[in-house]
Structures are given as structure tokens and as C-alpha cells.
Design an enzyme around this catalytic site. Structure first.
Site, short mmCIF file in Angstrom:
data_model
loop_
_atom_site.label_atom_id
_atom_site.label_comp_id
_atom_site.label_asym_id
_atom_site.label_seq_id
_atom_site.Cartn_x
_atom_site.Cartn_y
_atom_site.Cartn_z
N HIS A 26 2.76 1.13 2.16
CA HIS A 26 1.38 1.51 2.46
C HIS A 26 0.42 0.74 1.54
O HIS A 26 0.10 1.20 0.44
CB HIS A 26 1.18 3.01 2.25
CG HIS A 26 2.07 3.86 3.11
ND1 HIS A 26 3.42 4.03 2.85
CD2 HIS A 26 1.80 4.57 4.24
CE1 HIS A 26 3.94 4.82 3.78
NE2 HIS A 26 2.98 5.15 4.64
N HIS A 260 -3.02 1.00 6.80
CA HIS A 260 -2.50 2.23 6.19
C HIS A 260 -1.02 2.14 5.85
O HIS A 260 -0.64 2.33 4.69
CB HIS A 260 -2.73 3.43 7.12
CG HIS A 260 -2.12 4.70 6.60
ND1 HIS A 260 -2.78 5.54 5.73
CD2 HIS A 260 -0.90 5.26 6.81
CE1 HIS A 260 -1.98 6.56 5.42
NE2 HIS A 260 -0.85 6.42 6.08
#
Length: 663
Positions: A26, A260
Site C-alpha cells: 500500500h 491505495h
């Protein structure tokens, strides 16, 4: 001269490179929170990278644990035992940089995070422990306990219900040394959160009695000013809302869900580094930046100053200092095992038919007098769980000089915050609720087991014995479910003696959590010898035996032990040789050597019946497919407990019938 932006960009560079090399992770959150991290860690964090366990360090918790490369970058840059090779090994098998931060694996990681919302709740426990310990041990001019708990959290943490539970309590108690920095980037995996998360977070936290500050999350000076203001508030916990851009610096993915949970890609990383002015190769942080980040010298100085303070404290307050050292080291009081066993023997010599929840309270009276580090609590069920002892003193808003926490109807927050208290050090927390509501706390219980920390959970009202409250409150599958959690010991004692021994063993345990499952109704005390009392600690033992090889073995726990014991007497009248095995903790029994297990449950005796007022599935391990289990595989009923037990066949007459059916 190295700038703050360059220092923050070092976090961004390592995070992008590690995620890309792993082809997993991430990158968006570390890119967005890098300025927040630089401001906190270089301006305020008191810690010693060369001794991650220095007691008076500030605690830092990354509640949004998927952003793990943020904390790994910080630990590496500031000088912890986390090398550049460890960074390169991000998310690989057996690495020191797993996908989410793991306590005990990564030096400098205070708690395992990943399940969103639990990190901020752990932090409430950390801050609560700091406040209680400071109140107990600090003296004039000797603030030996004086540190902050800092948390980074994201939108996902605030969406999880546990954050409401925990932050509400933190505001009520006035935990002013808890400072949370909220990465408000408005993006989650599914996209823009405004479509499903439109809370006014500022008003929400103000309603919780928090101080709330708002800043540009990419303005280091503004963040520093906000942290100083948060520290100046001695009454409220503080939330600093940092408005950030996820994937900050990425020309094509910043501000979108695309940054993300997936690598940016080599081309996008190149463009991002160009935009940010990062002109050094992957994983090669320039020396001047590394030197500016290194906190070894400052950390050693801070710890040395504290050691000098504690040495002077010890000169003036020797007894308090020795007790403080014992508690933060997690050592038991002198002669603990001997005193605990003598307590159990006294109970055996003075029989009483008690509900095990009452037996548990009696045990708490004994152990809490022996161990002032015990901190109790209940999720608004203290009069029912009987978790208050004679030494209990309740915490109240702004008053933390007690040892009993009224958690309110917050089972999940209670469990996760107790993990924080345990990890902080200096206390042994336990908390109670009805067994049926262990479901609300389950993920935090699992985290205790994953982290190998000895948090204790007290679950009362353990079966259909709840009676008139009916099936909504009558646990059926819960005991079996708890037994399935790796590294969790589940105790279900049958009387006051087994309850006392269970508490002894739970408090002696250091490598994982335990829970104790207790009855609402009175239970008959069993006869046993001193040797049998000792064998309770082994998880299962022969409570009643016969001459020669048994024809049948009855295995039982909790309220059903007396049923098995009395049924054995009836079977003996018909010439059946019966052994009764009480198994208060199957997990501990499984850890015994083969010889002991064979002495209790000999393989040659295949005629077996297990009896427990809960689901039958897990018991076939002990009775075999040809054995029988008297249990319950449907939901309960509402009515007097004795009538319900009779309805489900928990009678001597029926158990004798079931037993004869296997002979």
C-alpha cells in the site's frame, strides 16, 4: 542543509521502492502521511532506537497498519535494528517487514495492527496504563512515568465501530496524553469515501470530549504547532485532523484509489520521484539525509537522563522502585505459586457449592491482594460477572488513581484496550462480560493470541444455565469457537477449587492469552486429593477412578462435571467400571507429554462419552467417532435453568442411558 521535505521524501522513496520490489503493498498512505511522520518523529518522539523497550519511551501506533512501509521506513531511518536488506525484503516469507506491523517481529513496533480500528483502541489502553501507572508511582520531582501515546489513523479506522467505543471512553476519562493524527485523505479501496462516510469528524470528537485541531497534512510546521497545542491540553485527548492527499507526489495516481493498495509501477515511480525532487537510486538514501534522521545519540541521551532520575528515585523510594521494576518486568510476587496452591487447598478443605462466577470473585479477592498490578473491568456487567474484588477502586472521569475500569457496553473496545494496557507494561488486565458477548470481542481476543500476550478474559453465564434470559443470551457454539483460536487457553472450571487453579495458571502464563468460562448457577464441589489439585494445572485429570481398566470414560467440563460424577455412581451400581475425567482446559492438556495423556485417557479404552452444555463438534477428538457426546447443537430456550437442563437431557437418568448405549 537537509530540509524537512527532503526528510519526508526519504520515507516516500523507501515506501515506493519496497512496495514495487515486493509487487505488493500500500504505497498511497505512506506517501500521504510522510510529512506527518517527519514532524512527529523528528520533533517530538522520545525513544531510543538502541533500546526499543526503554520503559519511558513515547509509544507510536500505526492504526492504519496497511501503511506498514511508513513505520518500517521510520524505524530504519532512525536507527532501529531494521536494515536496508530488511526493507528490500518487504512482505517476503520470514522477513522482519511483514505486510502489516507485527509485535514481537519488528523491533520498535508496539502492537500488531491491520484490523482497522484496533490500533487506536490499543492506544487508549496504552494511554490509560500510562496515566494509572504515573498516578501510582510518580512522586514530587520524580515523574518516572511520563510519556505520550501517539497514533496515526485513517478513514477506515474511524468507520469501524470500535473507534466509536474507544474514543468515547478516552474522552470521558480525559486521557490527555493520547494524541491521534488523522490521515484525512478521503479515499479507501472502493474510491471516494464521501459516498459512504460523510460524518463530521470534528464535531464527533468534540462530542466525545476531545480537543480537535485541523491542519494541512503536508505542512510540517503547521503539524508541529498542532502537536505542541495538543501537548498543552492537560484535560482532553487530542485529534489532529491532517488533510492529506493519498499517493502524494504521484502525477497520475495521487488522490485516487489507484494508489491505495497496489504498486505504483516503475514508470509512475520515476515520474513521482522527478516531481518530488528525489534524485537518488532505489534503496540508496543519501548519507546527509540518513544522518539527519538518525536518533541513536539523542535516544541514548534521553534514556540516560531517565536512568539517572530513576536511580535517585530508588534512593529515596526504595520499596516503590523495587515494586515498579517487578511490575514492568512482568515478574510475579515472591512465592506466588506456593501461596496460590495453598489457597486452593484451603478451598478444598472448606467445601462450598457456589456458582463459579462467585468462586471467580473469591479468587480475585485473593489474587488481587497478592498482585496490585491486577486491573479489572467489565462491559457494564460488574454485578453479574462479579469481576470486582475487595481491592477494586473504580476509575472516574479525570480520576485514574484506581484499578477497576467500567468499560460500559463496549466489549470489543474493552478487549482491544486491555491488549494496549498489557503491552504498555506494569499491569495485568482482565475484563468480563457474558460468554455470549465474547463474539463482540472476538477479533481483539484473536489479536492477543497472535501477539502472544497474556491478557485475561472473564466470561460468565456460560450455558443454558442462563435460564429465563433465553436463547439470545444462552451460548451454544461460543466455547468451541474460543477453543479454535490458536494460542488461546480456554478454562471452564467445575467448582471453586478448579476456578482458583485456573486463575493461578492464567496469571502465571506469559506467552499468550487465557479466558475463563464461569457459571451463573451454583455448582457442586467435587471431592479430590492434594495430588488431584496439582493435576488440575495439567488441563485434565482423573477426578474419579475405578479398580482396574475402566469399561467407560466420562469426560466433562464445568457444570457438567458433577453430572458425570453422579452418573458414574449410578453406572457402578450396574457393575460398570467408570472413570470420570474433568477437562477444565483442553489446550493445556494437549501440551502434556504422551505418558500423562495416556494415563488420563488410555487409548485402549475406546468406550467414551463427553458431556458439555454446548456444541458437540470439537469433542469427537476425545471420544472418537464411535463415542457419544451429550451436548447441544441447536439454540436454547427461555425458562428456569433446571427445566431447560432437563429438556436438553442433562440429567443423571439420560446420561446413564447415553453411556450404556456405547457399551
Amino acid at each position: 542543509m537537509v530540509t524537512n521535505v527532503q526528510l519526508a521524501n526519504a520515507i516516500r522513496a523507501l515506501s515506493m521502492d519496497a512496495v514495487q520490489k515486493a509487487n505488493s503493498g500500500h504505497p498511497g498512505a505512506p506517501l500521504g502521511m510522510a510529512d506527518m511522520a517527519e514532524a512527529l518523529w523528528r520533533g517530538f518522539m522520545r525513544h531510543n532506537p538502541q533500546n526499543p523497550k526503554w520503559f519511558n519511551r513515547d509509544r507510536f501506533i500505526l492504526s492504519n497498519g496497511h501503511a506498514s512501509m511508513l513505520i518500517y521506513s521510520l524505524l530504519h531511518l532512525t536507527g532501529y535494528d531494521l536494515s536496508i536488506d530488511d526493507i528490500k525484503n518487504f512482505r517476503q516469507l520470514h522477513s522482519k517487514t511483514p505486510g502489516h506491523p507485527e509485535y514481537g517481529i519488528v523491533p520498535g513496533v508496539e502492537t500488531t495492527t491491520g484490523p482497522l480500528g484496533q490500533g487506536i483502541t490499543n492506544a487508549v489502553g496504552f494511554a490509560l496504563a500510562e496515566a494509572m501507572l504515573a498516578k501510582e508511582f510518580n512522586k514530587d520531582n520524580f515523574d518516572i512515568v511520563d510519556h505520550y501515546t501517539y497514533v496515526f489513523l485513517g478513514d477506515g479506522c474511524l468507520m469501524e465501530g470500535i473507534s466509536h467505543e474507544a474514543c468515547s471512553l478516552a474522552g470521558t476519562l480525559g486521557l490527555s496524553k493520547l494524541i491521534a493524527l488523522y490521515d484525512s485523505n478521503g479515499i479507501s479501496i472502493d474510491g471516494k469515501v464521501e459516498n459512504w462516510f460523510s460524518d463530521d469528524t470534528k464535531k464527533r470528537f468534540e462530542a466525545y470530549n476531545w480537543q480537535v485541531l485541523e491542519v494541512d497534512g503536508h505542512d510540517g510546521e503547521a503539524i508541529r504547532a498542532a502537536i505542541k497545542e495538543a501537548q498543552s491540553d492537560k484535560v482532553h485527548p487530542s485529534l489532529i485532523i491532517c488533510k492529506t492527499t493519498i499517493g502524494f507526489g504521484s502525477p497520475n495516481k495521487a488522490g485516487t484509489a489507484a494508489s491505495h493498495g497496489a504498486p505504483l509501477g516503475d514508470d509512475e515511480i520515476k515520474l513521482t520521484k522527478e516531481k518530488l525532487g528525489i534524485d537518488y537510486p532505489a534503496f540508496e538514501i543519501p548519507k546527509e539525509i540518513k544522518d539527519a534522521w538518525c536518533a541513536k545519540e539523542q535516544g541514548a541521551k534521553l534514556e540516560s537522563e531517565w536512568n539517572q532520575l530513576f536511580a535517585k528515585y530508588k534512593e529515596q523510594y526504595k520499596d516503590e522502585a523495587l515494586e515498579f521494576e517487578r511490575r514492568v518486568n512482568g515478574d510475579l510476587p515472591c512465592d506466588f505459586a506456593k501461596k496460590a496452591f495453598e489457597f486452593a487447598k484451603q478451598l478444598q478443605d472448606n467445601p462450598a457449592n457456589l456458582a463459579t462466577r462467585k468462586a471467580g470473585q473469591n479468587a480475585l479477592d485473593f489474587f488481587s491482594a497478592l498482585m496490585p498490578e491486577m486491573v479489572g473491568g467489565s462491559a457494564d456487567l460488574a454485578p453479574s460477572n462479579l469481576t470486582m474484588s475487595k481491592t477494586s477502586k473504580s476509575l472516574k472521569p479525570g480520576v485514574v488513581d484506581g484499578n477497576y475500569i467500567h468499560w460500559g457496553v463496549r466489549e470489543f473496545a474493552m478487549a482491544a484496550a486491555m491488549n494496549g494496557i498489557m503491552l504498555h507494561g506494569g499491569f495485568r488486565p482482565y475484563g468480563g462480560t457474558f460468554l455470549i458477548f465474547s463474539e463482540y470481542a472476538k477479533n481483539a481476543i484473536r489479536m492477543s493470541a497472535l501477539m502472544n500476550i497474556p491478557t485475561v478474559y472473564v466470561f460468565t453465564h456460560d450455558s443454558i444455565g442462563v435460564g429465563e434470559d433465553g436463547p439470545t443470551h444462552e451460548p451454544i457454539e461460543q466455547i468451541a469457537s474460543l477453543r479454535l483460536v490458536p494460542n488461546l487457553d480456554t478454562w471452564r472450571p467445575c467448582d471453586q477449587v478448579e476456578t482458583a487453579i485456573a486463575w493461578k495458571v492464567m496469571l502465571e502464563r506469559k506467552d499468550g492469552p487465557s479466558n475463563i468460562v464461569l457459571s451463573r448457577q451454583n455448582l457442586e464441589q467435587m471431592p479430590r486429593t492434594e495430588a488431584q489439585i496439582k493435576d488440575i494445572e495439567k488441563g485434565a485429570y482423573v477426578l474419579k477412578d475405578c479398580a482396574g481398566t475402566p469399561d467407560l470414560i466420562l469426560i466433562a467440563t464445568g457444570s457438567e462435571v458433577a453430572l458425570a460424577f453422579n452418573s458414574a455412581k449410578e453406572l457402578e451400581k450396574d457393575g460398570v467400571k467408570v472413570r470420570v475425567v474433568s477437562m477444565p482446559c483442553a489446550e493445556i492438556f494437549e501440551k502434556q507429554d504422551a505418558q500423562y495423556k495416556e494415563s488420563v485417557l488410555p487409548k485402549a479404552v475406546t468406550k467414551r462419552v463427553a458431556v458439555e452444555a454446548g456444541t458437540t463438534t470439537t469433542w469427537y477428538k476425545y471420544v472418537g467417532l464411535d463415542g457419544k457426546v451429550l451436548g447441544i447443537d441447536r439454540y436454547g430456550e427461555s425458562g428456569p435453568a433446571n427445566k431447560i437442563f432437563e429438556l436438553f437431557g442433562f440429567t443423571v437418568e439420560n446420561l446413564v442411558k447415553v453411556a450404556k448405549s456405547v457399551l
